[in-house]
Design a protein around this motif. Structure first.
Motif, PDB file in Angstrom:
ATOM      1  N   PRO A  90      -4.477   1.098   4.908  1.00  0.00           N
ATOM      2  CA  PRO A  90      -5.289   0.214   4.064  1.00  0.00           C
ATOM      3  C   PRO A  90      -5.935  -0.942   4.805  1.00  0.00           C
ATOM      4  CG  PRO A  90      -3.019  -0.445   3.883  1.00  0.00           C
ATOM      5  CD  PRO A  90      -3.043   0.718   4.847  1.00  0.00           C
TER       6      PRO A  90
ATOM      7  N   GLU B 190       1.856   6.559  -2.962  1.00  0.00           N
ATOM      8  CA  GLU B 190       1.084   7.137  -4.068  1.00  0.00           C
ATOM      9  C   GLU B 190      -0.398   6.809  -3.934  1.00  0.00           C
ATOM     10  OE1 GLU B 190       5.309   6.517  -5.358  1.00  0.00           O
ATOM     11  OE2 GLU B 190       3.767   5.197  -4.466  1.00  0.00           O
ATOM     12  N   LYS B 191      -0.698   5.573  -3.492  1.00  0.00           N
ATOM     13  CA  LYS B 191      -2.100   5.179  -3.300  1.00  0.00           C
ATOM     14  C   LYS B 191      -2.722   5.947  -2.134  1.00  0.00           C
ATOM     15  CE  LYS B 191      -2.611   1.799  -6.379  1.00  0.00           C
ATOM     16  NZ  LYS B 191      -3.662   1.776  -7.439  1.00  0.00           N
TER      17      LYS B 191
ATOM     18  N   LEU C  71      -5.866   8.568  -2.353  1.00  0.00           N
ATOM     19  CA  LEU C  71      -7.060   8.388  -1.526  1.00  0.00           C
ATOM     20  C   LEU C  71      -7.361   9.658  -0.744  1.00  0.00           C
ATOM     21  CD1 LEU C  71      -9.210   6.326  -0.430  1.00  0.00           C
ATOM     22  CD2 LEU C  71      -7.647   6.026   1.512  1.00  0.00           C
TER      23      LEU C  71
ATOM     24  N   ALA D  28       0.870  -1.181   0.000  1.00  0.00           N
ATOM     25  CA  ALA D  28       0.000   0.000   0.000  1.00  0.00           C
ATOM     26  C   ALA D  28       0.903   1.225   0.000  1.00  0.00           C
ATOM     27  CB  ALA D  28      -0.920  -0.010   1.221  1.00  0.00           C
TER      28      ALA D  28
END
Length: 294
Positions: free
Chosen positions: A247, A53-54, A58, A50
């Motif tokens: 996450p 960038e993710k 988000l 995770a």
């Protein structure tokens, strides 16, 4: 990733609730990617990758402005992924590290420069090996000199034993996920009253009203958890924080939609003033004090 764990939601909804400008997700993580930031050999679980960038995508998708990124046990005391994310985000993120007792002053100074503002002490035995409390005391004495605070993670059955130790620690103490109450007992149960009393008697103790997806018995939309969070927000409006926990490692029963988690906020903080304190004033005062001084 462990075979019985779920990956994070691939396409969370846009929340119906729009967070106020400047809102902070005050509890989230970055994991890996493992080929760049390997997981600890002593870890109790292996999450899905995770990366930063993710997380930042988000943040923008949900309508937040900043993150507080918390080191999780799967990376042990190697805070490289955390520091890398903080350096990328700059002033838009702060961090909570996990450190060993032999951490050097130079290492602490480097983390402070990157944006770390706290250390986490984990007492959840299924996630970490037991640590002698004198080790935590020694770390606490060192990090308070930097102006950092302490984040603690424990489960409700351990509170009675832990309370004297927690109240002996210096500075601000932030409790993760409401102390993991058993929501099947109800928010007026003596067990949760014990936690309320701890906060009422110690004005240096703060709490994150987070993780309904971990605490729920009923499942989404988390009606069984809302009374616990609301009780804390109403009793301690200046000492509450909120976070996604993205996450969502170790989830087995269901993986939450982060947009749906955001929609819980107006149900637990029922006024505009309460929401501003929960999402902006409190986290800014704790993690970005240099921006809040008049």
């Amino acid at each position: 990733m462990d075979a019985d764990y779920l990956p994070f939601h691939p396409a969370p909804k846009v929340p119906d609730f729009t967070p106020p400008a400047g809102a902070v997700d005050a509890h989230c993580h970055v994991f890996g990617p493992a080929d760049t930031f390997p997981y600890s050999a002593k870890r109790k679980y292996t999450p899905c990758d995770a990366p930063k960038e993710k997380l930042f995508a988000l943040r923008d998708h949900l309508g937040f402005s900043r993150n507080v990124i918390v080191q999780a046990s799967c990376h042990g005391t190697d805070n490289a992924a955390l520091v890398d994310a903080l350096e990328t985000a700059g002033p838009l993120a702060r961090g909570v590290a996990v450190v060993s007792p032999d951490v050097t002053d130079a290492e602490l100074d480097a983390m402070d420069k990157a944006g770390v503002r706290a250390v986490r002490f984990n007492f959840v035995k299924r996630l970490v090996d037991d640590t002698p409390r004198e080790v935590f005391t020694g770390i606490a004495e060192r990090i308070t000199k930097l102006g950092w605070h302490i984040v603690v993670y424990f489960e409700a059955p351990d509170l009675e034993d832990l309370a004297p130790f927690l109240t002996s620690l210096p500075g601000i103490i932030v409790v993760d996920h409401m102390g993991r109450p058993d929501v099947s007992k109800g928010a007026d149960h003596p067990d949760f009253d014990r936690f309320i009393a701890l906060m009422a008697e110690n004005d240096n103790i703060w709490v994150k009203v987070s993780c309904p997806e971990r605490l729920t018995v009923a499942g989404p939309p988390y009606d069984d958890v809302v009374p616990f969070s609301r009780r804390l927000v109403e009793a301690f409006p200046d000492r509450v924080l909120w976070g996604t926990d993205w996450p969502h490692p170790n989830m087995k029963s269901h993986m939450p939609d982060d947009g749906q988690l955001v929609d819980v906020i107006p149900r637990i903080a029922t006024t505009e003033d309460a929401r501003r304190k929960l999402l902006i004033d409190n986290p800014m005062r704790l993690y970005w004090p240099e921006e809040t001084k008049s």
